[in-house]
Design an enzyme around this catalytic site. Structure first.
Site, PDB file in Angstrom:
ATOM      1  N   ASP A 179      -8.495  -6.637   1.178  1.00 35.90           N
ATOM      2  CA  ASP A 179      -7.625  -6.667   2.357  1.00 35.90           C
ATOM      3  C   ASP A 179      -8.344  -5.943   3.480  1.00 35.90           C
ATOM      4  O   ASP A 179      -9.196  -5.090   3.231  1.00 35.90           O
ATOM      5  CB  ASP A 179      -6.285  -5.989   2.085  1.00 35.90           C
ATOM      6  CG  ASP A 179      -6.402  -4.468   2.162  1.00 35.90           C
ATOM      7  OD1 ASP A 179      -5.975  -3.880   3.180  1.00 35.90           O
ATOM      8  OD2 ASP A 179      -6.954  -3.868   1.219  1.00 35.90           O
ATOM      9  N   HIS A 194      -6.983 -18.220  13.490  1.00 33.57           N
ATOM     10  CA  HIS A 194      -8.344 -18.706  13.223  1.00 33.57           C
ATOM     11  C   HIS A 194      -9.101 -17.761  12.302  1.00 33.57           C
ATOM     12  O   HIS A 194      -9.701 -18.193  11.299  1.00 33.57           O
ATOM     13  CB  HIS A 194      -9.122 -18.879  14.522  1.00 33.57           C
ATOM     14  CG  HIS A 194     -10.597 -18.987  14.278  1.00 33.57           C
ATOM     15  ND1 HIS A 194     -11.202 -20.148  13.870  1.00 33.57           N
ATOM     16  CD2 HIS A 194     -11.571 -18.034  14.299  1.00 33.57           C
ATOM     17  CE1 HIS A 194     -12.500 -19.919  13.658  1.00 33.57           C
ATOM     18  NE2 HIS A 194     -12.741 -18.644  13.925  1.00 33.57           N
ATOM     19  N   ASP A 199       0.854  -1.180   0.000  1.00 36.21           N
ATOM     20  CA  ASP A 199       0.000   0.000   0.000  1.00 36.21           C
ATOM     21  C   ASP A 199       0.895   1.236   0.000  1.00 36.21           C
ATOM     22  O   ASP A 199       1.952   1.248   0.614  1.00 36.21           O
ATOM     23  CB  ASP A 199      -0.891  -0.030   1.248  1.00 36.21           C
ATOM     24  CG  ASP A 199      -1.972   1.037   1.228  1.00 36.21           C
ATOM     25  OD1 ASP A 199      -1.985   1.842   0.284  1.00 36.21           O
ATOM     26  OD2 ASP A 199      -2.789   1.052   2.159  1.00 36.21           O
ATOM     27  N   GLY A 241      -0.947   6.224   1.480  1.00 39.03           N
ATOM     28  CA  GLY A 241      -1.906   7.320   1.381  1.00 39.03           C
ATOM     29  C   GLY A 241      -2.938   7.305   2.485  1.00 39.03           C
ATOM     30  O   GLY A 241      -3.272   8.343   3.063  1.00 39.03           O
ATOM     31  N   TYR A 242      -3.437   6.110   2.820  1.00 34.58           N
ATOM     32  CA  TYR A 242      -4.444   6.023   3.873  1.00 34.58           C
ATOM     33  C   TYR A 242      -3.839   6.339   5.233  1.00 34.58           C
ATOM     34  O   TYR A 242      -4.474   6.996   6.065  1.00 34.58           O
ATOM     35  CB  TYR A 242      -5.087   4.628   3.895  1.00 34.58           C
ATOM     36  CG  TYR A 242      -6.165   4.504   4.950  1.00 34.58           C
ATOM     37  CD1 TYR A 242      -7.441   4.997   4.729  1.00 34.58           C
ATOM     38  CD2 TYR A 242      -5.889   3.928   6.190  1.00 34.58           C
ATOM     39  CE1 TYR A 242      -8.424   4.910   5.699  1.00 34.58           C
ATOM     40  CE2 TYR A 242      -6.856   3.833   7.168  1.00 34.58           C
ATOM     41  CZ  TYR A 242      -8.126   4.321   6.918  1.00 34.58           C
ATOM     42  OH  TYR A 242      -9.093   4.238   7.881  1.00 34.58           O
ATOM     43  N   ASP A 264      -2.234   8.379  -3.525  1.00 30.92           N
ATOM     44  CA  ASP A 264      -3.501   9.086  -3.698  1.00 30.92           C
ATOM     45  C   ASP A 264      -3.850   9.856  -2.451  1.00 30.92           C
ATOM     46  O   ASP A 264      -3.242   9.661  -1.400  1.00 30.92           O
ATOM     47  CB  ASP A 264      -4.626   8.100  -4.029  1.00 30.92           C
ATOM     48  CG  ASP A 264      -4.889   7.109  -2.886  1.00 30.92           C
ATOM     49  OD1 ASP A 264      -3.932   6.809  -2.126  1.00 30.92           O
ATOM     50  OD2 ASP A 264      -6.028   6.636  -2.745  1.00 30.92           O
ATOM     51  N   CYS A 294      -8.902 -25.801   9.481  1.00 36.03           N
ATOM     52  CA  CYS A 294      -7.754 -25.126  10.086  1.00 36.03           C
ATOM     53  C   CYS A 294      -7.382 -25.883  11.348  1.00 36.03           C
ATOM     54  O   CYS A 294      -8.232 -26.097  12.227  1.00 36.03           O
ATOM     55  CB  CYS A 294      -8.105 -23.675  10.409  1.00 36.03           C
ATOM     56  SG  CYS A 294      -6.832 -22.775  11.319  1.00 36.03           S
TER      57      CYS A 294
END
Length: 379
Positions: A274, A343, A95, A98-99, A149, A314
């Site tokens: 994500d 989990h 990433d 920007g966030y 961005d 799992c």
């Protein structure tokens, strides 16, 4: 070395859901896919071996802002990139930061040149420009890197949203120029994804989708959602964007979200997701299961010696009991964070895997609607 490719293998008959394969130099990714967030080069409380063997993760994320601050690009370059630094041999997406810069609203200053901000670690001042962000991501070495961005806050007024989108487009042009002017560092191909912005305004989203699509990037991302807007609005915007973005390129919805958010957006044509939710919620004793949501802190689980989720493929979910995991949380034992995180990640990867199976089988819509009712159940 080859540019990322995407093949749509199956499409659902009654929704826009599709099953495909993304091919990178570090391997293939079956879509739809959920990508665990490894902000500083690690998924919190989860070892890489657990991501491979238990979670069955096909791709993970790293974050430019955090990795730039520590360990820094010098360390990453000396290591040979993030893949070698953290020993993850499958694909990585980075990433742009920007966030994270958006979340530093009190210290950031946005200008045409870029964004100045203060480190959350020591208060030091830094400047992120589109060019600098491309260079940092080249050093990190992700297979997929994101354009820089501006992410406007939820509820932004139209004038601000338009100016923000236009700035994002100008920054994208600079990102593309810098990306094209710099070589891959580590002997494999990196791929730049642009990001659609435009807040909650249909005309701005349309304009942004068309601008992003014109760049003919190997994939495209939808940003600026799950930042405070109501859930129905998020779905509406996602649907708008999926109708406009190229069908032959993977679509990545950034930072979303709950299991039911993911299933709804898969039905609109999103391929990649994500979110920090599975690990963050896991560390706070909230478990997503095949039967619904569990707050493992609740006293009702004190004497429940059944597996956490025996229907989930799992090992940890079948091996440990609800009572034991509750005990670990109550005792403040670090192992609780690992079990709960593994989990939840296993559940998310299982969920998108099941979605893929039902897209291929042709009954995605029916399965989705039944599954969402179950997933929202509070146990």
């Amino acid at each position: 070395m080859a540019r990322l490719s995407f093949q749509v293998q199956h499409t659902d008959s009654t929704t826009s859901a599709r099953a495909g394969v993304i091919t990178t130099d570090h391997g293939q990714i079956e879509t739809p896919i959920f990508m665990p967030v490894g902000t500083v080069g690690s998924v919190k409380a989860v070892a890489q071996q657990q991501l491979l063997n238990d979670v069955k993760a096909q791709i993970i994320l790293g974050n430019t802002y955090h990795l730039y601050l520590r360990p820094g690009t010098d360390v990453l370059e000396q290591a040979g990139g993030l893949h070698r630094f953290n020993h993850w041999e499958r694909p990585i997406l980075t990433d742009s930061g920007g966030y994270q810069v958006f979340s530093l609203a009190g210290t950031r200053k946005i200008k045409e040149e870029g964004v100045t901000f203060q480190s959350h670690i020591d208060g030091s001042k830094h400047l992120f420009t589109p060019e600098r962000v491309m260079d940092i991501q080249r050093s990190i070495g992700g297979d997929i890197i994101m354009a820089f961005d501006e992410c406007p806050p939820g509820g932004s007024e139209y004038g601000y949203a338009r100016k923000s989108m236009e700035l994002t487009h100008r920054w994208l042009d600079r990102c593309v120029a810098q990306f094209n002017a710099t070589p891959d560092k580590y002997g494999y191909t990196q791929n730049l994804f642009p990001i659609v912005q435009g807040a909650t305004y249909k005309d701005l989203r349309k304009q942004s989708c068309e601008y992003i699509a014109s760049k003919d990037a190997p994939g495209n991302a939808i940003g600026g959602l799950s930042v405070g807007e109501p859930e129905p609005v998020m779905y509406e915007i996602c649907d708008w964007c999926c109708q406009l973005l190229p069908k032959d390129k993977p679509r990545y919805l950034m930072g979303v979200g709950t299991p039911w958010n993911i299933l709804e957006c898969i039905g609109m044509g999103v391929d990649m997701f994500d979110c920090v939710m599975p690990t963050r919620n896991g560390r706070n004793a909230m478990l997503f299961t095949t039967q619904g949501v569990i707050n493992i802190d609740n006293k009702k689980w004190e004497y429940d010696f059944s597996p956490i989720d025996e229907e989930l493929p799992c090992e940890m979910s079948r091996y440990y009991s609800k009572a034991y995991l509750r005990h670990l949380f109550k005792a403040g034992e670090i192992l609780a964070l690992t079990i709960a995180s593994v989990h939840n990640l296993c559940f998310y990867l299982w969920l998108v895997g099941e979605a893929r199976k039902h897209i291929i089988a042709g009954d995605y819509a029916t399965w989705k609607n039944e599954m969402i009712i179950k997933l929202k159940t509070r146990l």
